[in-house]
Design a protein around this motif. Sequence first.
Motif, short mmCIF file in Angstrom:
data_model
loop_
_atom_site.label_atom_id
_atom_site.label_comp_id
_atom_site.label_asym_id
_atom_site.label_seq_id
_atom_site.Cartn_x
_atom_site.Cartn_y
_atom_site.Cartn_z
N GLU A 65 0.76 -0.92 -0.10
CA GLU A 65 -0.35 0.00 -0.13
C GLU A 65 0.54 0.73 0.11
N MET A 66 2.39 1.37 0.22
CA MET A 66 3.13 2.40 0.35
C MET A 66 4.04 2.24 -0.83
N ALA A 67 3.82 1.73 -2.31
CA ALA A 67 4.39 1.69 -3.32
C ALA A 67 4.96 2.59 -3.36
N SER A 68 5.88 2.83 -4.24
CA SER A 68 6.57 1.77 -4.40
C SER A 68 7.90 3.10 -3.31
N LEU A 69 8.42 1.68 -2.52
CA LEU A 69 9.36 1.60 -0.74
C LEU A 69 10.64 1.83 -0.78
N VAL A 70 10.56 2.80 -0.28
CA VAL A 70 12.00 2.40 0.15
C VAL A 70 12.54 3.01 1.44
N ALA A 71 13.50 2.25 2.22
CA ALA A 71 13.80 2.65 3.45
C ALA A 71 15.44 2.94 3.59
N VAL A 72 15.17 4.58 4.47
CA VAL A 72 16.86 5.11 4.80
C VAL A 72 17.02 5.19 6.62
N ALA A 73 18.21 4.47 7.09
CA ALA A 73 18.21 4.82 8.12
C ALA A 73 20.65 5.06 8.35
N ARG A 74 20.65 5.83 9.30
CA ARG A 74 22.27 6.05 9.76
C ARG A 74 22.40 5.28 9.99
N ARG A 75 23.65 4.59 9.01
CA ARG A 75 25.14 3.43 10.01
C ARG A 75 26.18 4.10 10.38
N ASP A 76 25.77 4.12 11.46
CA ASP A 76 27.58 3.97 11.95
C ASP A 76 29.06 3.16 11.51
N GLY A 77 30.19 4.17 11.41
CA GLY A 77 30.81 3.27 10.42
C GLY A 77 31.93 2.70 12.04
N PRO A 78 32.42 3.09 12.52
CA PRO A 78 32.76 2.01 13.75
C PRO A 78 32.11 1.45 14.21
N SER A 79 30.97 1.27 15.11
CA SER A 79 30.02 0.17 15.73
C SER A 79 29.34 -0.80 14.87
N GLY A 80 29.02 0.07 13.72
CA GLY A 80 28.27 -1.08 12.88
C GLY A 80 26.96 -0.74 13.41
N GLN A 81 26.07 -0.11 14.35
CA GLN A 81 25.36 0.34 14.93
C GLN A 81 24.45 0.99 13.20
N VAL A 82 23.38 0.55 13.73
CA VAL A 82 21.88 1.04 12.57
C VAL A 82 20.99 2.20 13.19
N GLY A 83 20.81 2.92 12.47
CA GLY A 83 19.56 3.24 13.47
C GLY A 83 18.09 3.00 12.86
N PRO A 84 17.16 3.64 13.56
CA PRO A 84 15.69 3.52 12.77
C PRO A 84 15.60 4.12 11.93
N THR A 85 14.91 3.30 10.79
CA THR A 85 14.54 3.71 9.56
C THR A 85 13.65 4.37 9.00
N VAL A 86 13.30 5.77 8.27
CA VAL A 86 12.63 6.41 8.08
C VAL A 86 11.73 5.47 6.93
N TRP A 87 10.82 5.20 6.34
CA TRP A 87 9.62 4.70 5.34
C TRP A 87 9.23 5.50 4.17
N LEU A 88 10.02 5.65 3.23
CA LEU A 88 9.54 6.66 1.96
C LEU A 88 8.42 6.02 1.17
N SER A 89 7.51 6.78 0.90
CA SER A 89 6.67 5.65 0.05
C SER A 89 6.48 6.87 -1.25
N GLY A 90 6.13 6.53 -2.24
CA GLY A 90 6.20 6.72 -4.09
C GLY A 90 7.10 7.21 -4.43
N LEU A 91 8.16 6.36 -4.01
CA LEU A 91 9.38 6.96 -5.09
C LEU A 91 9.79 6.53 -7.32
N GLU A 92 7.49 6.43 -6.59
CA GLU A 92 8.39 5.94 -8.54
C GLU A 92 7.79 7.49 -9.01
N ASP A 93 7.88 8.70 -8.39
CA ASP A 93 7.55 9.43 -8.49
C ASP A 93 9.46 10.41 -8.67
N ALA A 94 9.69 11.11 -10.70
CA ALA A 94 10.80 10.87 -11.04
C ALA A 94 11.34 11.97 -9.77
#
Length: 141
Positions: A65-94
Motif C-alpha cells: 500500500e506504500m509502493a514504491s517503497l524505500v527505507a533509509v537509516a543512518r549507519r555508524d561506521g565504527p560500531s556498525g550500529q544502524v539507527g531506525p528507518t524512515v519509510w518513504l513511499s511514492g518513490l516511483e515519482d521522478a
Amino acid sequence: MSRKSTTSETTTDAGGPLVAVCQGHRCAGLRRLTGTADQVEHLQEVVKGTAGAVLISSPCMGRCEMASLVAVARRDGPSGQVGPTVWLSGLEDADRAEALNRWVASGGPQRIHQPEHGAPRCLRDAVSGFGPPPAVARRAH
C-alpha cells in the motif's frame, strides 16, 4: 615522495546512509509504469560514489500500500550500529527519486536516531512512517 599503503594502515569507516529498496512486483511495476524503472540503477551508482553508503535490494517488503517503497537509516561506521528507518513511499515519482539520490549523495541522515533529518522537502512529504533498524550483519574481510 609518494606514500604507499601498507597492510598495517587501517581505514576508518565514518558510516553513512543505509538504503533499502523494495524490488517486489508492485514497486517494480509502478516504476515501470511511471518511466522510472531505472531509478534503482541510478541509486546504485549514487551509493557506489558515496562514502559509507550501503544499498540493500530487497524482495517485497510487504507494504504494498506504500509502493514504491524505500527505507533509509543512518549507519555508524565504527560500531556498525544502524539507527531506525524512515519509510518513504511514492518513490516511483521522478522528483522524489531524484531527491533521494541527492540526499544519499550528500550523506543521507546525519543523526542516527532521526532518520528523516536533513531530507529534502519532497521526501519529508513522502514519509510514511518509522521502523526498527534493519538487521545487518557485518562481513569479515
